[in-house]
Write an enzyme that holds these catalytic residues in place. Structure first.
Site, PDB file in Angstrom:
ATOM      1  CG  HIS A   6      -1.855   1.069   1.416  1.00 25.03           C
ATOM      2  ND1 HIS A   6      -3.203   0.856   1.654  1.00 25.03           N
ATOM      3  CD2 HIS A   6      -1.704   2.410   1.418  1.00 25.03           C
ATOM      4  CE1 HIS A   6      -3.823   2.006   1.784  1.00 25.03           C
ATOM      5  NE2 HIS A   6      -2.935   2.975   1.650  1.00 25.03           N
ATOM      6  CG  HIS A  41      -1.215   6.886  -1.259  1.00 21.37           C
ATOM      7  ND1 HIS A  41      -2.514   7.076  -1.709  1.00 21.37           N
ATOM      8  CD2 HIS A  41      -1.319   6.141  -0.128  1.00 21.37           C
ATOM      9  CE1 HIS A  41      -3.358   6.474  -0.873  1.00 21.37           C
ATOM     10  NE2 HIS A  41      -2.654   5.901   0.092  1.00 21.37           N
ATOM     11  CD  GLN A  50      -7.499  10.838  -0.656  1.00 21.58           C
ATOM     12  OE1 GLN A  50      -6.355  10.442  -0.730  1.00 21.58           O
ATOM     13  NE2 GLN A  50      -8.251  10.654   0.415  1.00 21.58           N
ATOM     14  CG  HIS A  61      -7.476   4.109   1.565  1.00 15.11           C
ATOM     15  ND1 HIS A  61      -7.048   3.678   0.346  1.00 15.11           N
ATOM     16  CD2 HIS A  61      -6.453   4.847   2.098  1.00 15.11           C
ATOM     17  CE1 HIS A  61      -5.812   4.136   0.145  1.00 15.11           C
ATOM     18  NE2 HIS A  61      -5.430   4.846   1.190  1.00 15.11           N
ATOM     19  CD  GLU A 117      -6.064   6.410   6.677  1.00 14.42           C
ATOM     20  OE1 GLU A 117      -6.580   6.458   5.540  1.00 14.42           O
ATOM     21  OE2 GLU A 117      -4.918   6.810   6.922  1.00 14.42           O
ATOM     22  CG  ASP A 155      -0.417   5.188   3.750  1.00 15.20           C
ATOM     23  OD1 ASP A 155      -0.948   5.139   2.623  1.00 15.20           O
ATOM     24  OD2 ASP A 155      -0.975   5.687   4.744  1.00 15.20           O
TER      25      ASP A 155
HETATM   26 FE   FE2 Z   1      -3.343   5.079   1.995  1.00 15.19          FE
END
Ligand code: FE2
Length: 440
Positions: A56, A58, A151, A209, A212, A308
């Site tokens: 995971h 970005h 997102q 996701h 979170e 991440d």
């Molecule tokens: Fe993430």
């Protein structure tokens, strides 16, 4: 050409071993291998492991910390707001360059396989296009899966769903979702169903996701697990973060674990970001905000880690080194017992391979791909304790990175190039972009 790695230590094997690499695979593991025409590398008793996997990351936001505003509160929500402004200013070329630089760091740290999120929220989908280009352009260094990641949510604006669908059509490997970011609980549940519908129609996997947040009432993981079971998606779904699980009461967590097991879900904690952005609304005591790694593992549920973020609006640090989240995980998760530490590397190796469905070709065994990392240590605990140098990294039998005598090099365009690990510094003034390689 064949290659022989001599005098290697290998997990659960006594003594030193020779490894013959042929046609990109591990052809033979034995003692005292012969082969006068082979290229030979003496590992001098160093530990050989399968190269690391980052479940995971970005890649679109790497090195953007401070590109627009700084995240002053350290919260996830401010990070999302700052990223919303940042991403509008990023050109495709800059995204590709940043991601490429980050990939070199990651390879030099022993990772040769990863799954990245590509934000689908920009109307022209240039972020997705750029990371799909990176997936193709860096195949010699890294096996990459791209997750189409909404997102901004799937239902928060009319454009979100069609853009997610378009990103999948463009060639993303997995469908993403972020149900806790939708406006309401009901929208969150709907978004889960929509993501699975898109995945089912396009024969993709689901990579969310999920929950979170520190909010103990955020319970979308159970919805994801139920949808997985109903649609027969067992083994094809990962849930990232799941930090709310830290705050669930134990009776609910017990029920949830049964469901997760049935759904064969993989949980993907991101310890570096989790410990940084969670617990921000607590006074004292402050929650750690990492999901229940130890208990999940003890219950037979697959867990694999992600890095991440690397120097972005959510997490201002990071070297793309999977041994950092692993180091953090064993601390936060009370996984420092001897056996916990011996098996800890599974969180960035075998468990991740299982989640990606590549276990049949992964590992230090004859017949498997020669995707290997050589650590300057004799065993896993020593490697973790001293964050051992990754002396050599192989991908498909090719030496792609080395770190000898303090010089870190990565193979690019067929030759080794020294990696100085200065972050790709990018600055923005009044909406105008200036880009330069950082010289500190
Ligand atoms: Fe993430």
């Amino acid at each position: 050409m064949d290659m022989i790695l001599r005098n290697a230590r290998i997990h659960s094997r006594e003594g030193l071993w020779d490894i013959r690499i042929s046609d990109g695979r591990i052809a033979k593991i034995s003692k005292g291998l012969r082969g006068t025409h082979d290229e030979t590398l003496d590992l001098k008793g160093r530990l050989v492991m399968p190269s690391f996997i980052d479940m995971h990351v970005h890649l679109d936001s790497v090195f953007t910390s401070g590109y627009s505003e700084l995240n002053t509160s350290g919260t996830l929500l401010e990070g999302i707001t700052v990223w919303g402004d940042t991403r509008r200013k990023l050109t495709s070329d800059l995204i590709r360059r940043k991601a490429g630089e980050a990939l070199k760091w990651m390879v030099s740290n022993g990772t040769t396989r990863l799954r990245t999120h590509a934000d689908t929220s920009e109307p022209d989908l240039r972020i997705v296009k750029a990371l799909l280009d990176v997936r193709e352009g860096f195949r010699h260094l890294m096996d990459i899966e791209v997750t189409a990641f909404p997102q901004d949510g799937i239902l928060t604006a009319d454009r979100c769903l069609p853009q997610l669908e378009k990103a999948v059509e463009m060639g993303a490997d997995n469908v993403g979702l972020i149900p806790h970011n939708e406006y309401t609980r009901e929208d969150g549940v709907r978004s889960v169903k929509i993501a699975f519908e898109i995945a089912e129609e396009n024969d993709k996997k689901v990579d969310g996701h999920i929950d979170e947040t520190d909010d103990p009432h955020s319970r979308f993981l159970e919805v994801v697990a139920a949808e997985t079971i109903r649609r027969g998606f067992q083994g094809r779904v990962t849930a990232g973060h799941t930090t709310a699980m830290h705050s669930y009461d134990n009776a609910y967590a017990f029920k949830l674990f049964q469901l997760l097991k049935k759904a064969q879900l993989t949980i993907v904690p991101n310890p570096l970001t989790n410990i940084h952005v969670q617990g921000r609304f607590d006074t004292y005591p402050k929650r750690r905000g990492m999901t229940r790694v130890k208990e999940l593992l003890e219950s037979g549920i697959n867990v694999a880690l992600g890095h991440d973020c690397i120097m972005d609006p959510w997490y201002p640090l990071g070297m793309g080194d999977m041994m950092q989240p692993l180091f953090m995980a064993v601390h936060i998760g009370h996984m420092m017992g001897h056996q916990d530490l011996v098996t800890a590397f599974d969180l960035i190796t075998h468990n991740s391979a299982k989640a990606l469905g590549v276990s049949d070709q992964y590992g230090v065994e004859e017949g498997k791909l020669a995707d290997l990392v050589v650590l300057d240590a004799r065993n896993e605990i020593e490697a973790l304790a001293k964050q051992a140098t990754r002396t050599y990294v192989f991908k498909g039998g090719v030496l792609v990175a080395r770190n000898t005598e303090g010089v870190r090099e990565v193979r690019t365009n067929g030759r080794f190039e020294e990696l100085d690990c200065l972050p790709l510094e990018i600055t923005s003034k009044g909406g105008e972009k200036e880009e330069k390689m950082g010289q500190i």
